[in-house]
Design an enzyme around this catalytic site. Structure first.
Site, short mmCIF file in Angstrom:
data_model
loop_
_atom_site.label_atom_id
_atom_site.label_comp_id
_atom_site.label_asym_id
_atom_site.label_seq_id
_atom_site.Cartn_x
_atom_site.Cartn_y
_atom_site.Cartn_z
N SER A 248 -36.44 31.42 37.69
CA SER A 248 -37.22 32.53 37.12
C SER A 248 -37.95 32.08 35.87
CB SER A 248 -36.29 33.69 36.75
OG SER A 248 -37.04 34.70 36.11
N HIS B 69 -31.50 39.66 39.70
CA HIS B 69 -32.29 39.51 38.47
C HIS B 69 -33.63 40.24 38.63
CE1 HIS B 69 -35.76 37.57 36.57
NE2 HIS B 69 -35.00 37.33 35.53
N ASN B 70 -34.28 40.03 39.76
CA ASN B 70 -35.58 40.67 39.98
C ASN B 70 -35.44 42.19 40.11
OD1 ASN B 70 -36.38 38.00 40.11
ND2 ASN B 70 -37.80 38.33 41.80
N LYS C 174 -30.59 35.56 41.81
CA LYS C 174 -32.01 35.63 41.45
C LYS C 174 -32.62 36.94 41.96
CE LYS C 174 -36.25 34.47 40.27
NZ LYS C 174 -37.25 34.82 41.16
N GLU D 36 -35.13 43.49 36.76
CA GLU D 36 -36.48 43.40 36.16
C GLU D 36 -37.33 44.62 36.56
OE1 GLU D 36 -38.37 39.54 36.94
OE2 GLU D 36 -40.18 40.63 37.51
P1 NBP Z 1 -46.98 29.61 46.93
O1 NBP Z 1 -45.87 30.54 47.21
O2 NBP Z 1 -48.35 30.16 46.77
O3 NBP Z 1 -47.00 28.49 48.11
C1 NBP Z 1 -47.99 27.50 48.15
C2 NBP Z 1 -47.38 26.18 48.54
O4 NBP Z 1 -46.74 26.27 49.81
C3 NBP Z 1 -48.45 25.10 48.65
O5 NBP Z 1 -47.90 23.90 48.17
C4 NBP Z 1 -48.67 25.06 50.16
O6 NBP Z 1 -49.20 23.82 50.60
C5 NBP Z 1 -47.26 25.21 50.65
N1 NBP Z 1 -47.14 25.54 52.07
C6 NBP Z 1 -47.48 26.65 52.75
BR1 NBP Z 1 -48.30 28.11 52.02
N2 NBP Z 1 -47.20 26.59 54.06
C7 NBP Z 1 -46.66 25.38 54.23
C8 NBP Z 1 -46.17 24.70 55.38
N3 NBP Z 1 -46.12 25.29 56.57
N4 NBP Z 1 -45.71 23.44 55.21
C9 NBP Z 1 -45.72 22.85 54.01
N5 NBP Z 1 -46.18 23.44 52.88
C10 NBP Z 1 -46.64 24.69 52.98
O7 NBP Z 1 -46.64 28.68 45.66
P2 NBP Z 1 -46.03 29.08 44.23
O8 NBP Z 1 -46.62 30.33 43.68
O9 NBP Z 1 -46.07 27.83 43.42
O10 NBP Z 1 -44.50 29.43 44.57
C11 NBP Z 1 -43.63 28.49 45.17
C12 NBP Z 1 -42.30 29.17 45.44
O11 NBP Z 1 -41.73 29.57 44.19
C13 NBP Z 1 -42.40 30.44 46.28
O12 NBP Z 1 -41.29 30.53 47.11
C14 NBP Z 1 -42.37 31.55 45.26
O13 NBP Z 1 -41.88 32.75 45.79
C15 NBP Z 1 -41.44 30.95 44.21
N6 NBP Z 1 -41.61 31.47 42.87
C16 NBP Z 1 -42.83 31.71 42.36
C17 NBP Z 1 -42.98 32.20 41.08
C18 NBP Z 1 -44.34 32.45 40.52
O14 NBP Z 1 -44.40 32.97 39.39
N7 NBP Z 1 -45.40 32.08 41.18
C19 NBP Z 1 -41.86 32.43 40.29
C20 NBP Z 1 -40.61 32.14 40.80
C21 NBP Z 1 -40.49 31.66 42.10
P3 NBP Z 1 -50.82 23.62 50.68
O15 NBP Z 1 -51.22 23.30 49.29
O16 NBP Z 1 -50.96 22.49 51.61
O17 NBP Z 1 -51.39 24.92 51.18
#
Ligand code: NBP
Length: 476
Positions: A128, A185-186, A182, A189
């Site tokens: 988080s 936690h959400n 987690k 939140e």
């Molecule tokens: P995203 O959730 O937007 O996912 C994008 C990533 O997933 C890219 O690297 C993309 O690769 C890859 N991907 C996808 Br879409 N389909 C795929 C597949 N079939 N095979 C391999 N790679 C694949 O990214 P994020 O916002 O950085 O979040 C990452 C994780 O962290 C998520 O589970 C999210 O819920 C969690 N999270 C996010 C936050 C936040 O604030 N954003 C906070 C806490 C947790 P590509 O570049 O080739 O399309």
């Protein structure tokens, strides 16, 4: 030299987590499905530490020291399974796959069980703190085997947020425990945000305060018991002026709250576990209601108070009363969230350390708050607390807040300002402390229409009344 840790999935979270590992002196193997993100990370941030970029999964796995530690940071759901399926044939027994995404804990349990058969550790790790937390120090909630944590823990603790020198990262428990915590936690939140929103709404309506004046109120609250990240950013949001119109930013934002789904999961899971998390549920439902624009428009002229102000003594005390109502309702949200963790811990045999869980939420994450020290103390003093609300610190705080809490709910009802968070939390509090509940009548109704039986206050056993006959009682 082989890399200490690998990160695959280099969107905002993965990229920043990889940079965090590198800045902390670890060599980091990086990989992404599409090559461009890997190249961009290495060229833009290569100077921050040691990165080993790979074009393929084979190269990526080969670049890691054994036992391999790989953090998957891709979109939750099918993408996570796709990455696991691609990597698994390349791994060896003893390697550790970490899912740092927002997975549902049931998926994590399924994945952990499947990989265990191959001798591979699967650790579902809740992270988080968003983009900034991932880079500067998130709150980390690791699940998985003790053995995997022994290898992985030191790295995660190093990159996590620290409060008073203590890492905001503790092994939560086996399989899905980290992702479950987690998720809760959400959920908390959601509740915290809803309660803050209700405080804002009631004070704005009831006292006619401007957004700027309310920013000052929240800033003041942030110096006391309510000191927390969410109160701090609320003041910032309320202070913001829209450049295009010159109006308060909060007045130009469409009033329809969105959600990604972890709040909904928290409520669904609570229903399955039979844990009343009414404050969290109301927060999820309030977001849903806000999004029903057509219904809201159709109902806008229904009768009821609107636009009224509070006057006299009530006006003089309303700010402090709302502060206390917020504090008391927040205690209920945490008590309910911890009850849910306790129930899941029993159901799945996780043995979650509740005091330690409160510790890891003190920094890095969205619900970080001064208040969490008190929760840690309460659970450290008595692991068998029937409810957080009966711990001496909380019981005393509730005693001090409860009259103000009632006045706030009454005022909100009179003004027609919806405060589902305050009202449901107060109802939960009163329900808990009530000597007898009308559940006795419900049992009677159930026995009447369905012969569902009931238990008595004065004798062991189950009973049934012959409702359609002579209405005599007999043991069931
Ligand atoms: P995203 O959730 O937007 O996912 C994008 C990533 O997933 C890219 O690297 C993309 O690769 C890859 N991907 C996808 Br879409 N389909 C795929 C597949 N079939 N095979 C391999 N790679 C694949 O990214 P994020 O916002 O950085 O979040 C990452 C994780 O962290 C998520 O589970 C999210 O819920 C969690 N999270 C996010 C936050 C936040 O604030 N954003 C906070 C806490 C947790 P590509 O570049 O080739 O399309």
């Amino acid at each position: 030299m082989a890399a200490d840790i690998g990160v695959t999935g280099l969107a905002v979270m993965g990229r920043n987590l990889a940079r965090n590992f590198a800045r902390n002196g670890f060599s980091v193997a990086v990989h992404n499905r599409s090559r461009a993100k890997t190249d961009a990370l290495v060229s833009e941030f290569g100077h921050e530490g040691e990165f080993v970029g790979s074009a393929t999964a084979e190269e990526f796995v080969a670049s890691l020291a054994t036992p391999r530690k790989i953090v998957i940071m891709v979109k939750a759901g099918a993408p996570t399974d796709a990455v696991i399926d691609e990597l698994t044939p390349l791994l060896e027994p003893g390697d550790i796959l970490v899912d740092g995404g927002n997975a549902h804990f049931a998926d994590t349990r399924r994945r952990e069980a499947a990989l265990k058969e191959k001798g591979i550790h699967f650790a579902g790790v809740g992270i988080s703190g968003g983009e900034e937390g991932a880079l500067l120090g998130p709150s980390i909630m690791p699940g998985g085997s003790k053995e995997s944590y022994a290898a992985l823990g030191p790295l995660l603790e190093k990159i996590s947020a620290k409060v008073d020198g203590t890492p905001c990262c503790v092994h939560v428990g086996p399989d899905g425990a980290g992702h479950f915590v987690k998720m809760v936690h959400n959920g908390i939140e959601y509740a915290d945000m809803q309660l803050i929103a209700e405080s804002y709404d009631l004070l704005r309506q009831g006292l006619g305060l401007s957004a700027k004046e309310l920013a000052e109120v929240f800033r003041g609250w942030n110096t006391g018991e309510l000191d927390s990240y969410l109160i701090e950013i609320t003041a910032e949001v309320l202070d913001q002026v829209d450049a295009a119109t010159g109006k308060a930013f909060v007045d130009v934002v469409l009033d329809q709250a969105e959600q990604k789904g972890t709040g909904r999961w928290t409520v669904q899971t609570a229903l399955e576990l039979g844990v009343p998390i009414s404050g969290i549920a109301e927060a999820v439902f309030a977001r849903s209601l806000s999004g029903h624009a057509d219904q809201r428009a159709a109902a806008a002229n229904l009768p009821g108070p609107s636009g009224g102000r509070v006057s006299g003594e009530a006006a003089r005390t309303l700010v402090e009363d709302v502060r206390l109502a917020l504090y008391a309702s927040k205690m209920v949200a945490y008590a309910q969230g911890f009850d849910q963790i306790i129930a899941a811990s029993k159901e799945y045999g996780w043995d979650v350390d509740l005091g330690a869980t409160a510790t890891i939420w003190r920094g890095g994450c969205i619900i970080r708050a001064r208040f969490l020290d008190r929760i840690r103390e309460a659970y450290d003093e008595s692991g068998e607390l029937p409810s957080l609300l009966v711990a001496p610190f909380f019981a005393k705080a509730l005693e001090q807040a409860q009259q103000a809490w009632r006045r706030v709910v009454t005022t909100a009802v009179e003004l027609g300002v919806p405060t589902p968070g305050f009202a449901s939390s107060l109802a939960y509090y009163d329900g808990l402390r009530r000597e007898r509940l009308p559940a006795a009548l419900i049992q009677g109704q159930r026995d009447f229409f369905g012969a569902h039986t009931y238990r008595r206050v004065d004798r062991e056993g189950s009973f049934h009344v012959d409702w359609s006959g002579k209405r005599g009682e007999s043991p069931a």
